[in-house]
Design an enzyme around this catalytic site. Structure first.
Site, mmCIF file in Angstrom:
data_model
loop_
_atom_site.group_PDB
_atom_site.id
_atom_site.type_symbol
_atom_site.label_atom_id
_atom_site.label_comp_id
_atom_site.label_asym_id
_atom_site.label_seq_id
_atom_site.Cartn_x
_atom_site.Cartn_y
_atom_site.Cartn_z
ATOM 1 N N TRP A 10 0.816 -1.220 0.000
ATOM 2 C CA TRP A 10 0.000 0.000 0.000
ATOM 3 C C TRP A 10 0.847 1.267 0.000
ATOM 4 O O TRP A 10 0.304 2.380 -0.122
ATOM 5 C CB TRP A 10 -0.920 0.016 1.224
ATOM 6 C CG TRP A 10 -2.017 -1.006 1.204
ATOM 7 C CD1 TRP A 10 -2.184 -2.035 0.313
ATOM 8 C CD2 TRP A 10 -3.095 -1.108 2.129
ATOM 9 N NE1 TRP A 10 -3.297 -2.776 0.631
ATOM 10 C CE2 TRP A 10 -3.884 -2.225 1.748
ATOM 11 C CE3 TRP A 10 -3.486 -0.383 3.247
ATOM 12 C CZ2 TRP A 10 -5.021 -2.613 2.444
ATOM 13 C CZ3 TRP A 10 -4.616 -0.772 3.940
ATOM 14 C CH2 TRP A 10 -5.379 -1.874 3.536
ATOM 15 N N HIS A 93 12.731 -3.024 -1.139
ATOM 16 C CA HIS A 93 11.919 -2.434 -2.212
ATOM 17 C C HIS A 93 12.742 -1.352 -2.924
ATOM 18 O O HIS A 93 13.512 -0.632 -2.287
ATOM 19 C CB HIS A 93 10.638 -1.831 -1.633
ATOM 20 C CG HIS A 93 9.656 -1.443 -2.694
ATOM 21 N ND1 HIS A 93 9.762 -0.252 -3.381
ATOM 22 C CD2 HIS A 93 8.585 -2.087 -3.205
ATOM 23 C CE1 HIS A 93 8.789 -0.193 -4.273
ATOM 24 N NE2 HIS A 93 8.053 -1.293 -4.184
ATOM 25 N N GLU A 95 12.081 1.503 -3.932
ATOM 26 C CA GLU A 95 11.951 2.861 -3.385
ATOM 27 C C GLU A 95 12.825 3.026 -2.147
ATOM 28 O O GLU A 95 13.367 4.098 -1.904
ATOM 29 C CB GLU A 95 10.472 3.171 -3.087
ATOM 30 C CG GLU A 95 9.691 3.397 -4.378
ATOM 31 C CD GLU A 95 8.214 3.049 -4.305
ATOM 32 O OE1 GLU A 95 7.658 2.946 -3.199
ATOM 33 O OE2 GLU A 95 7.608 2.863 -5.384
ATOM 34 N N GLY A 232 1.489 -2.683 -6.372
ATOM 35 C CA GLY A 232 1.405 -1.384 -5.716
ATOM 36 C C GLY A 232 0.057 -0.732 -5.991
ATOM 37 O O GLY A 232 -0.933 -0.992 -5.315
#
Ligand code: PEP
Length: 249
Positions: A10, A93, A95, A232
Site C-alpha cells: 500500500w 523495495h 523505493e 502497488g
C-alpha cells in the site's frame, strides 16, 4: 508445486478508517484460495491486525529497521512488528534502495534480523532502466540475489519469497512482457540452484512486480517461473486487487 502468492504494497497511503474499509471489502468480497498478503503503512498495522485476525489475509509490513532496539529515531524494530501481529515484511523495495539509500548489505542485514524474529520476508530485487538498456539486467539481478542472501541458510530460505521488480516498471504503467519477466525469473531460479540446491530452486516463490493490473495478471501468471505478484497501485482498491487475488478463479 509452488503456490500462487499475491501481495499488495500500500506504500504511504491510507489513514485508519480508509485502511479498515479496504480490508473489509477484501474480506467480504474476495476469495483466499491463493496466498494473499497486504502491507499497509506502519500507522495502521495495529488496526488492520485486529480486522484480519482469524482470516486468511496475511498482514505484512513495508520495511523494518536493521536493529532490534535503541537509539534509532524514526525506525521500527522487528519486535514491534511481531508485537502487532505482523507475519511478514517487504525488504529491499526499490523505493527504499533508490530514495533512502538502502544497499544490498543493509537489505541482507534486515533479512537476517527478520528471520531471527520469525518474520517471513518478501525480498525485492530488480534492475533500473539504464541497467536494462546496457544489457546488465541479468547480472544486476543475480548479484542482488547473491548479496541479499549472503549467509542465509537453505532452511531459512523457506521463509523468503523473492519479488522481481524491474525499477522502470514500478508505478509507471509499463509492465515487463511476460516473456522478459519470465526470463529474469529463470535467471533468479538458476542462481538459487547454484547457491543452494535444485530443490531450493524448484521451491522458491518468485513474484513479479511492476504495474500488475487485472488486465495483465493472467498472462504474467501463465509463465512457468512467475509464481505471484507484488502489487502497488492496483492493490489500493478492492475492485482492482480482488481480480488479481482471484486471477485463477
Ligand atoms: C510496487 O510498489 O512494488 C509496485 C510494483 O508498484 P506498482 O504495482 O504500482 O507498479
Amino acid at each position: 508445486m509452488r503456490i500462487s502468492y499475491m501481495a499488495g504494497n500500500w506504500k504511504m497511503n491510507y489513514t485508519r478508517s480508509e485502511a479498515l474499509s479496504l480490508v473489509k471489502e477484501l474480506l467480504d468480497n474476495g476469495s483466499f484460495k491463493n496466498k494473499i498478503l497486504i502491507a499497509p503503512p506502519f500507522t495502521v498495522l495495529e488496526a488492520v491486525a485486529g480486522a484480519v485476525k482469524g482470516t486468511d489475509l496475511i498482514l505484512g509490513a513495508q520495511n523494518m529497521s536493521t536493529n532490534e532496539s535503541g537509539a534509532h529515531t524514526g525506525e521500527i524494530s522487528p519486535l514491534m512488528l511481531k508485537d502487532l501481529g505482523v507475519k511478514a515484511v517487504i525488504l529491499g523495495h526499490s523505493e527504499r534502495r533508490s530514495i533512502y539509500g538502502e544497499t544490498d548489505k543493509i537489505v541482507n542485514t534486515k533479512i537476517h534480523l527478520a528471520l531471527k524474529h520469525s518474520l517471513d520476508v518478501i525480498f525485492c530485487i530488480g534492475e533500473t532502466l539504464e541497467e536494462r538498456e546496457s544489457g546488465l539486467a541479468e547480472k544486476i539481478v543475480a548479484n542482488q540475489v547473491i548479496e541479499g542472501l549472503k549467509d542465509i541458510s537453505e532452511n531459512e530460505l523457506e521463509s523468503i519469497t523473492i519479488a522481481y521488480e524491474p525499477v522502470w516498471a514500478i508505478g509507471t504503467g509499463k509492465t515487463a512482457t511476460p516473456e522478459d519477466a519470465d526470463d529474469i525469473h529463470k535467471v533468479i531460479r538458476k542462481k538459487i540452484g547454484e547457491l543452494y540446491s535444485k530443490e531450493a530452486a524448484e521451491n522458491i516463490i518468485i513474484q513479479y512486480g511492476g504495474s500488475v493490473k487485472p488486465s495483465n495478471v493472467k498472462e504474467l501468471m501463465a509463465k512457468p517461473n512467475i509464481d505471484g505478484a507484488l502489487v502497488g497501485g492496483a492493490a489500493l482498491k478492492a475492485e482492482t486487487f480482488i481480480p488479481i487475488m482471484e486471477y485463477n478463479k
